[in-house]
Design a protein around this motif. Structure first.
Motif, short mmCIF file in Angstrom:
data_model
loop_
_atom_site.label_atom_id
_atom_site.label_comp_id
_atom_site.label_asym_id
_atom_site.label_seq_id
_atom_site.Cartn_x
_atom_site.Cartn_y
_atom_site.Cartn_z
N ASP A 104 79.54 21.34 29.72
CA ASP A 104 78.74 22.42 30.28
C ASP A 104 79.44 23.77 30.22
N GLY A 105 80.56 23.81 29.54
CA GLY A 105 81.33 25.05 29.42
C GLY A 105 82.59 25.04 30.24
N SER A 106 82.67 24.12 31.22
CA SER A 106 83.88 24.05 32.05
C SER A 106 84.32 22.61 32.33
N ALA A 107 83.41 21.65 32.18
CA ALA A 107 83.76 20.25 32.47
C ALA A 107 82.80 19.32 31.74
N TRP A 108 83.23 18.06 31.58
CA TRP A 108 82.37 17.03 31.01
C TRP A 108 81.53 16.44 32.12
N GLN A 109 80.22 16.61 32.02
CA GLN A 109 79.29 16.17 33.04
C GLN A 109 78.49 14.97 32.55
N PRO A 110 77.95 14.16 33.49
CA PRO A 110 77.03 13.10 33.07
C PRO A 110 75.84 13.74 32.36
N PRO A 111 75.25 13.06 31.38
CA PRO A 111 74.09 13.62 30.68
C PRO A 111 72.98 13.98 31.66
N LEU A 112 72.29 15.05 31.38
CA LEU A 112 71.24 15.54 32.27
C LEU A 112 69.90 14.93 31.90
N MET A 113 69.13 14.54 32.92
CA MET A 113 67.75 14.12 32.69
C MET A 113 66.86 15.34 32.44
N ALA A 114 67.16 16.41 33.15
CA ALA A 114 66.43 17.68 33.01
C ALA A 114 67.31 18.77 33.56
N ALA A 115 67.10 20.01 33.11
CA ALA A 115 67.90 21.13 33.57
C ALA A 115 67.09 22.42 33.49
N PRO A 117 67.34 26.91 33.31
CA PRO A 117 68.24 27.95 32.78
C PRO A 117 69.29 28.41 33.78
N SER A 118 69.00 28.26 35.08
CA SER A 118 69.95 28.74 36.09
C SER A 118 70.87 27.65 36.61
N GLY A 119 70.88 26.49 35.96
CA GLY A 119 71.87 25.47 36.29
C GLY A 119 71.39 24.33 37.16
N ALA A 120 70.14 24.36 37.63
CA ALA A 120 69.62 23.21 38.37
C ALA A 120 69.53 22.02 37.41
N ALA A 121 69.86 20.84 37.91
CA ALA A 121 69.90 19.68 37.01
C ALA A 121 69.61 18.40 37.76
N SER A 122 69.09 17.42 37.01
CA SER A 122 68.87 16.07 37.51
C SER A 122 69.79 15.12 36.75
N ILE A 231 71.31 15.71 42.21
CA ILE A 231 70.83 16.97 41.66
C ILE A 231 71.93 18.02 41.76
N ASP A 232 71.85 19.03 40.90
CA ASP A 232 72.65 20.24 41.00
C ASP A 232 71.72 21.38 41.36
#
Length: 236
Positions: A104-115, A117-122, A231-232
């Protein structure tokens, strides 16, 4: 232009001598990055033997040949290392944790189900850990299921036969001791699917609880996998 934009593959130059050196270097880098497999994203010390084409992510605090390369992908090349910065959106399989990950530009994250533009994620995630069972009528895991997570299942398998005077055991949490299973076996290989009929949201981190039926635990071990959704929030 001396290299490609995304993968930084070295390009041949007009009238270049020893073209094979540049071509081989580009192929080695491409071989490592295509279908990216990171041996680890947390090891701070390079392996003792460099395997050509093998990739590692360099975390903060890395030493020796990786010193000063935090945030880079280290690719084994002819007994040494070449380094490349991952791009936002790259995916990798991390071998030592058996996880799929997204940069994500700073860390390896679990794959997103949906996201958004402002960073909210499932995210759907699995937390796996081994638990050694302590003697007694019941036992709680040291590892806790994270706060603010929606639990779909907590599965488990006996990896070391459960001993004691009990005849079976239940698996759950305090106040709902059989939430994930009851009448569970003691032999190595016995398992608990732990699939919930209705997902449950935990707003506080909590351990899991094993309760002996018909006697007490003496020992044994289980491997646990908590399957959950998080969620994020969007950024400000």
């Amino acid at each position: 232009m001396t290299e490609t934009t995304q993968l930084k593959l070295p390009l041949l130059q007009a009238s270049q001598a020893q073209k094979h050196v540049t071509v081989n270097a580009a192929l080695m880098r491409l071989d490592g990055l295509a279908q990216l497999r990171l041996q680890s994203a947390s090891n701070t010390t390079p392996p003792g033997v460099v395997v050509d084409g093998e990739c590692w992510f360099v975390p903060t605090g890395a030493v020796n040949a990786w010193a000063g390369q935090a945030g880079q992908i280290a690719i084994g090349d002819n007994g040494g290392w070449v380094f490349l910065a991952p791009q936002i959106g790259w995916r990798a399989w991390i071998v030592d944790t058996a996880t799929d990950a997204l940069w994500d530009g700073s860390a390896w994250q679990p794959p997103l189900m949906a996201a958004s533009p402002s960073g909210a994620a499932s995210k759907m995630q699995v937390l796996e850990f081994d638990h050694a069972i302590a003697a007694g009528a019941s036992d709680s895991t040291t590892t806790q299921v994270p706060a603010n997570s929606m639990i779909f299942a907590v599965s488990a398998r006996v990896i070391t036969a459960i001993t004691g005077t009990l005849t079976s055991w239940t698996f759950g949490i305090t106040g709902s001791e059989s939430q994930f299973g009851s009448g569970l076996g003691l032999e190595q290989g016995s398992y608990c699917t732990g699939l919930l009929g209705s997902p449950t949201t935990w707003y506080a981190a909590a351990p899991l609880k094993l309760t002996a039926v018909g006697g007490d635990f003496a020992g044994g071990a289980i491997r646990v996998a908590a399957h959950y959704y998080t969620i994020d929030l969007p950024t400000a």
